[in-house]
Design a protein around this motif. Structure first.
Motif, PDB file in Angstrom:
ATOM      1  N   LEU A 160      -5.860  -9.611 -23.794  1.00 19.72           N
ATOM      2  CA  LEU A 160      -6.824  -8.933 -22.931  1.00 19.72           C
ATOM      3  C   LEU A 160      -7.983  -8.391 -23.758  1.00 19.72           C
ATOM      4  N   ILE A 161      -7.637  -7.784 -24.900  1.00 22.61           N
ATOM      5  CA  ILE A 161      -8.689  -7.243 -25.758  1.00 22.61           C
ATOM      6  C   ILE A 161      -9.542  -8.370 -26.327  1.00 22.61           C
ATOM      7  N   GLN A 162      -8.882  -9.442 -26.778  1.00 23.41           N
ATOM      8  CA  GLN A 162      -9.642 -10.544 -27.371  1.00 23.41           C
ATOM      9  C   GLN A 162     -10.699 -11.064 -26.401  1.00 23.41           C
ATOM     10  N   ILE A 163     -10.314 -11.202 -25.139  1.00 20.17           N
ATOM     11  CA  ILE A 163     -11.240 -11.792 -24.177  1.00 20.17           C
ATOM     12  C   ILE A 163     -12.357 -10.828 -23.811  1.00 20.17           C
ATOM     13  N   LEU A 164     -12.019  -9.528 -23.669  1.00 16.37           N
ATOM     14  CA  LEU A 164     -13.021  -8.597 -23.171  1.00 16.37           C
ATOM     15  C   LEU A 164     -13.922  -8.042 -24.264  1.00 16.37           C
ATOM     16  N   ALA A 165     -13.399  -7.899 -25.462  1.00 16.53           N
ATOM     17  CA  ALA A 165     -14.188  -7.232 -26.502  1.00 16.53           C
ATOM     18  C   ALA A 165     -15.016  -8.186 -27.345  1.00 16.53           C
ATOM     19  N   THR A 166     -14.453  -9.359 -27.666  1.00 18.16           N
ATOM     20  CA  THR A 166     -15.129 -10.251 -28.611  1.00 18.16           C
ATOM     21  C   THR A 166     -16.528 -10.657 -28.160  1.00 18.16           C
ATOM     22  N   PRO A 221     -31.738   2.541 -34.535  1.00 20.51           N
ATOM     23  CA  PRO A 221     -30.722   1.945 -35.412  1.00 20.51           C
ATOM     24  C   PRO A 221     -29.299   2.327 -35.030  1.00 20.51           C
ATOM     25  N   VAL A 222     -29.130   3.497 -34.387  1.00 23.92           N
ATOM     26  CA  VAL A 222     -27.776   3.922 -34.045  1.00 23.92           C
ATOM     27  C   VAL A 222     -27.229   3.097 -32.877  1.00 23.92           C
ATOM     28  N   LEU A 223     -28.121   2.502 -32.091  1.00 20.72           N
ATOM     29  CA  LEU A 223     -27.659   1.618 -31.012  1.00 20.72           C
ATOM     30  C   LEU A 223     -26.773   0.515 -31.570  1.00 20.72           C
ATOM     31  N   PHE A 224     -27.164   0.001 -32.739  1.00 21.58           N
ATOM     32  CA  PHE A 224     -26.344  -1.046 -33.345  1.00 21.58           C
ATOM     33  C   PHE A 224     -24.924  -0.559 -33.554  1.00 21.58           C
ATOM     34  N   GLN A 225     -24.796   0.668 -34.029  1.00 24.84           N
ATOM     35  CA  GLN A 225     -23.456   1.192 -34.314  1.00 24.84           C
ATOM     36  C   GLN A 225     -22.613   1.239 -33.042  1.00 24.84           C
ATOM     37  N   HIS A 226     -23.218   1.660 -31.938  1.00 25.22           N
ATOM     38  CA  HIS A 226     -22.472   1.689 -30.678  1.00 25.22           C
ATOM     39  C   HIS A 226     -22.009   0.294 -30.284  1.00 25.22           C
ATOM     40  N   LEU A 227     -22.928  -0.663 -30.361  1.00 25.57           N
ATOM     41  CA  LEU A 227     -22.589  -2.028 -29.972  1.00 25.57           C
ATOM     42  C   LEU A 227     -21.517  -2.600 -30.895  1.00 25.57           C
ATOM     43  N   PHE A 228     -21.707  -2.404 -32.204  1.00 22.91           N
ATOM     44  CA  PHE A 228     -20.768  -2.960 -33.166  1.00 22.91           C
ATOM     45  C   PHE A 228     -19.380  -2.397 -32.962  1.00 22.91           C
ATOM     46  N   TRP A 229     -19.264  -1.075 -32.830  1.00 26.39           N
ATOM     47  CA  TRP A 229     -17.943  -0.460 -32.755  1.00 26.39           C
ATOM     48  C   TRP A 229     -17.304  -0.648 -31.384  1.00 26.39           C
ATOM     49  N   PHE A 230     -18.120  -0.971 -30.370  1.00 24.87           N
ATOM     50  CA  PHE A 230     -17.513  -1.223 -29.069  1.00 24.87           C
ATOM     51  C   PHE A 230     -16.558  -2.407 -29.155  1.00 24.87           C
ATOM     52  N   TYR A 231     -16.883  -3.398 -30.024  1.00 24.57           N
ATOM     53  CA  TYR A 231     -15.914  -4.458 -30.300  1.00 24.57           C
ATOM     54  C   TYR A 231     -14.943  -4.027 -31.386  1.00 24.57           C
TER      55      TYR A 231
END
Lengths: 543, 335
Positions: free
Chosen positions: A211-217, A246-256
């Motif tokens: 489930l995580i693989q499909i939704l997060a990747t 630049p902090v937007l990147f961190q949110h996007l990156f860590w969301f996965y």
């Protein structure tokens, strides 16, 4: 009397998935989930040793306070590649794509996964991603850290960011397809009588992981695309001079990347449930609670990414919310540890190598998980964020947890996969060497972190040297510990004792077919009438 | 205490002991639970070791009571830890109102610091013991992080935005300053020290040595040179709002949104003034992005923050603008 002597090398003459066909094409064009699992096994092992090679170089450099072994730029590339290789090309795929691929169809009583050709495609995509990432190393490397924070990665780094990002982007699709395959297989291809709550916990764990693989990747994929667009075309999404953040990147990156750590640990927990129950010959204590904990971890894991951003300039209110959620996600993991411990109570416990790895897992995962509480405590995280405390924490979980579980699982299912037993004495010895080497490597790093040594430091103040030397000493022991199983596993392919269908006397459908299994897994589709882990109501038969 | 093998840094700030106490509590919890689990595993593994191949263990499947117990108790413990951590965190969030501001600029791979009085430092920060200091920080390039382990404080230093931390040194001494966010080749060289001095020694240091004009004086020169004073007139007759006393006020924007005039609002209003325009004013201010570097920006801020409200009659809200002035030539000469 004849003076002919019997051959000293045991020989298997029955047809099974390994000898059903020969030649490179029969491997590279296979759709048999078991062969694909072995293709993955070879690949992830290569990447593990490559990532480990970078780790060795890092630890050698850190023996002395000065950055005197390699240049700073090289060192920065080394820790970046260590992270990318170990996470994307080893930890994320290892258990699902090797043991999951091999065992999910067997455990549900099916002939193969739902989409065998997609399974093979998944491996090729992984290999393509790997080749692209290796290319990025060969042409000069990437030096952003595996976390690729902007604007360093989008504007300032002079290294091969887009190439490395492309390798990761491609590899992500391999993960998505594996997850898809598992979910459909588990839903639609269970044998008659195999209801959800009769499934082994290994299956529950892989279901939650899928489930995580499909939704997060996909979020990672999008993030990498945005980074590439920013770096290549300056679209201004992360660059503050163009109005970006630049902090937007961190949110996007860590969301996965936060859910990704649960991709790495949930399958490991699935293995531990199987090992603990088999080697105590007991029902897993609290089966339903463990099953639901896996799902709970998968869901809650999506809600905590901001704990990587506590000091990033994120709002204090957001920080507090992420802190409380991060504490909540710890609870299902704690529940599992208590349940595994309780499974041992009044069991019939034996100490073969898989069980030793399981014991090691419980201890090291407990420490790793408890140190996560230090990081979730937001006021304390301010001090230890981006220090070796964090490095120690995640290595306890990923190496002390996932790698130990992977090794335990490889030992446990080795007879099923190869039809051979590994040498038990060497296996126990190396489990011990790994456990000791691991602790000597990473325990000092907690102290280093609290003392204030930051991560990703090529050189450090001299007062940190003693702890660094201890850590490097541990790493050399750990390295030796990993080499020994490589040797005896290979040795066992020719010289190991032949294994029957069920050398451990374990429950589970995979043990009701010969070792190694025939290509179609079962001569006849099994019908399931028992609850899982029913060790207590029948006499154990080791065959 | 530190017999050659320290396990934690000196407690050099008023905050450090709070952080350490939480740490010790967590160490105790970790020690307790890991010993409990390890102990139980080892005990069970020995006590229940297999004695015969045909023994059948007890068919125990679970216990809802135990599950509840070991869900609820950890939940309570983690909520305690959360609350404690939140408390420690919140005490870091708002600097005391009498905190001395010091401006910090991080760039690859050095720290530049400027005291209000004009003293500039590179990779070193002198602070007085016993007085709160608030660091107002920004980056010229990539994300850095200002970290003083002995004070237990850290905050990322961002391009395009101010972040801040505050601390009060309680012990004279020299303490490590590290960059704690990977920022490129010489990340591990972006280090320095914080020198905490007794107040009298600090005053001596402040007064001695070569230094610039004070930041407010520099800021005032910049304010004149950039012609800010032509629109931002103190008598309210200019095209721009009166700046005296505006720092810290809550204002209403054209969109109706309310914002607090803090460091970041001032910064944004200089670099990209069209983004948050005060209600009742036209978006005619030129953008100074690219014309003002981080140090000049900090000096302007120091100046603007120093502008006291003019008279007691200054209302809490900003006065209405005058009728639009006749069109003027846009001044585009760089100072």
């Amino acid at each position: 009397m004849s003076t002919l002597t019997a051959p000293t090398v045991p020989v298997e003459t029955r047809e099974h998935y390994l000898n059903a066909d020969y030649g490179v094409r029969s491997w590279l064009l296979t759709v048999d989930h078991k062969r694909i699992a072995l293709l993955y096994l070879a690949s992830i092992t290569l990447f593990f040793f490559l990532g480990g090679f970078f780790a060795v170089l890092i630890r050698l450099e850190l023996l002395t306070p000065e950055g005197d072994m390699v240049q700073s730029e090289t060192y920065n590339k080394m820790f970046t590649m260590h992270g990318i290789i170990m996470i994307i090309f080893f930890l994320i795929p290892a258990i699902p794509a090797v043991l999951g691929n091999f065992l999910v169809p067997l455990m549900v009583g099916a002939k193969d996964l739902a989409f065998p050709r997609i399974n093979l495609l998944s491996w090729y995509i992984y290999i393509l991603g790997g080749i692209i990432s290796l290319t990025s190393i060969v042409v000069g490397g990437v030096d952003t850290g595996w976390t690729f924070y902007t604007p360093y990665s989008s504007t300032y780094s002079n290294s091969y960011v887009i190439t490395a990002g492309l390798g990761i982007f491609v590899a992500g699709f391999s993960s998505i397809l594996t997850g898809l395959n598992f979910i459909v297989t588990i839903h639609k291809m269970r044998a008659p009588g195999l209801t959800w709550f009769r499934l082994p916990l290994f299956i529950w764990a892989h279901y939650a992981t899928a489930l995580i693989q499909i939704l997060a990747t996909p979020v990672l994929a999008i993030t990498i695309v945005l980074l590439a667009l920013e770096r290549g075309f300056h679209i201004g999404i992360f660059d503050p001079a163009l109005g970006g953040d630049p902090v937007l990147f961190q949110h996007l990156f860590w969301f996965y990347s936060h859910p990704a750590v649960y991709i790495m640990i949930l399958p490991a927990m699935g293995i531990i449930s199987e090992l603990i129950s088999c080697f105590s010959r007991k029902y897993v204590f609290g089966y339903h609670f463990i099953a639901f904990s896996s799902l709970g971890i998968a869901v809650l894991g999506f809600l905590v990414w901001g704990h990587h951003l506590f000091v990033s300039g994120q709002s204090a209110y957001a920080g507090l919310i992420f802190s409380v959620l991060s504490f909540l996600v710890a609870i299902p993991s704690a529940v599992k540890v208590f349940n595994w411990t309780a499974t041992l109570y009044k069991g019939s416990i034996s100490y073969q190598a898989p069980m030793l790895y399981a014991f090691g897992f419980i201890g090291l995962f407990a420490i790793g998980g408890l140190t996560g509480l230090f990081l979730a405590a937001i006021g304390l995280d301010v001090h230890v964020h981006d220090t070796y405390f964090v490095v120690a924490h995640f290595h306890y979980i990923m190496v002390g947890g996932t790698v130990m579980a992977f090794l335990g699982g490889m030992h446990f299912w080795w007879p099923k996969i190869t039809g051979r037993m590994y040498p038990e004495g060497w296996a126990r010895f190396s489990a011990l060497v790994i456990f000791l080497g691991f602790n000597l490597t990473f325990l000092p790093q907690f102290v280093l972190g609290y003392l204030g040594m930051p991560r990703r430091y090529h050189a450090y103040p001299p007062e940190f040297q003693v702890l660094n030397v201890m850590s490097t000493a541990g790493a050399s022991i750990l390295g030796v510990g990993y080499l020994i199983p490589m040797i005896y596993f290979l040795w066992s392919l020719k010289y190991g004792a032949l294994a029957g269908p069920n050398p451990w006397g374990a429950t589970g459908l995979e043990w009701r077919t010969p070792s190694p299994p025939p290509t179609e897994n079962f001569k006849q589709t099994p019908v399931v009438t028992e609850e899982p882990y029913e060790y207590s109501i029948r006499e154990i038969k080791v065959v | 205490m530190f017999s050659g093998f320290p396990l934690f840094p000196e407690q050099a700030s008023s905050h450090a002991a709070d952080v350490d106490n939480l740490y010790f509590f967590l160490l105790a919890i970790t020690a307790f639970f890991s010993t409990l689990i390890a102990g139980l595993v080892i005990y069970f593994a020995i006590r229940y070791r297999r004695r015969s191949e045909v023994e059948l263990p007890e068919p125990i499947t679970g216990s809802t009571k135990l599950e509840t117990l070991w869900t609820v108790i950890p939940a309570i413990i983690v909520m305690v830890i959360f609350s404690w951590g939140a408390k420690v965190f919140l005490s870091l969030q708002r600097a005391p109102s009498d905190a001395t501001p010091i401006y910090v600029v991080g760039k690859q791979w050095m720290w530049k610091l400027q005291h209000l009085e004009g003293q500039r430092e590179i990779n070193e920060l002198h602070v007085p013991v016993g007085r709160s200091v608030k660091l107002i920080m920004s980056s010229e390039d990539v994300i850095h992080s200002f970290y003083v382990p002995a004070f237990r404080v850290k905050a990322d230093v961002l391009p395009g935005r101010y972040t801040s931390i505050w601390f009060k040194a309680i012990k004279p001494g020299e303490y490590h300053l590290f960059c704690a966010e990977y920022c490129g080749t010489k990340h591990s060289g972006m280090i320095g020290k914080v020198v905490a001095m007794e107040p009298t020694a600090y005053e001596t240091w402040l007064a001695g040595g070569p230094r610039d004009q004070s930041m407010t004086a520099r800021g005032q020169s910049l304010f004149q040179n950039f012609s800010c004073h032509t629109c931002h007139r103190s008598d309210g007759q200019g095209r721009g709002p009166v700046l005296e006393g505006i720092f810290g006020k809550t204002i209403a924007l054209q969109t109706g949104q309310k914002v607090v005039v803090d460091d970041n609002y001032l910064r944004e209003s200089i670099l990209a003034p069209a983004s948050k325009v005060l209600a009742g004013y036209q978006p005619v201010m030129p953008a100074f992005q690219g014309l003002v570097n981080e140090e000049a920006l900090a000096q302007l801020l120091a100046y603007i923050k120093s502008l006291a409200p003019q008279a007691a009659t200054l209302p809490a809200s900003v006065p209405a603008p005058p009728a639009p002035a006749p069109e003027r030539e846009r001044q585009n000469s760089k100072p």
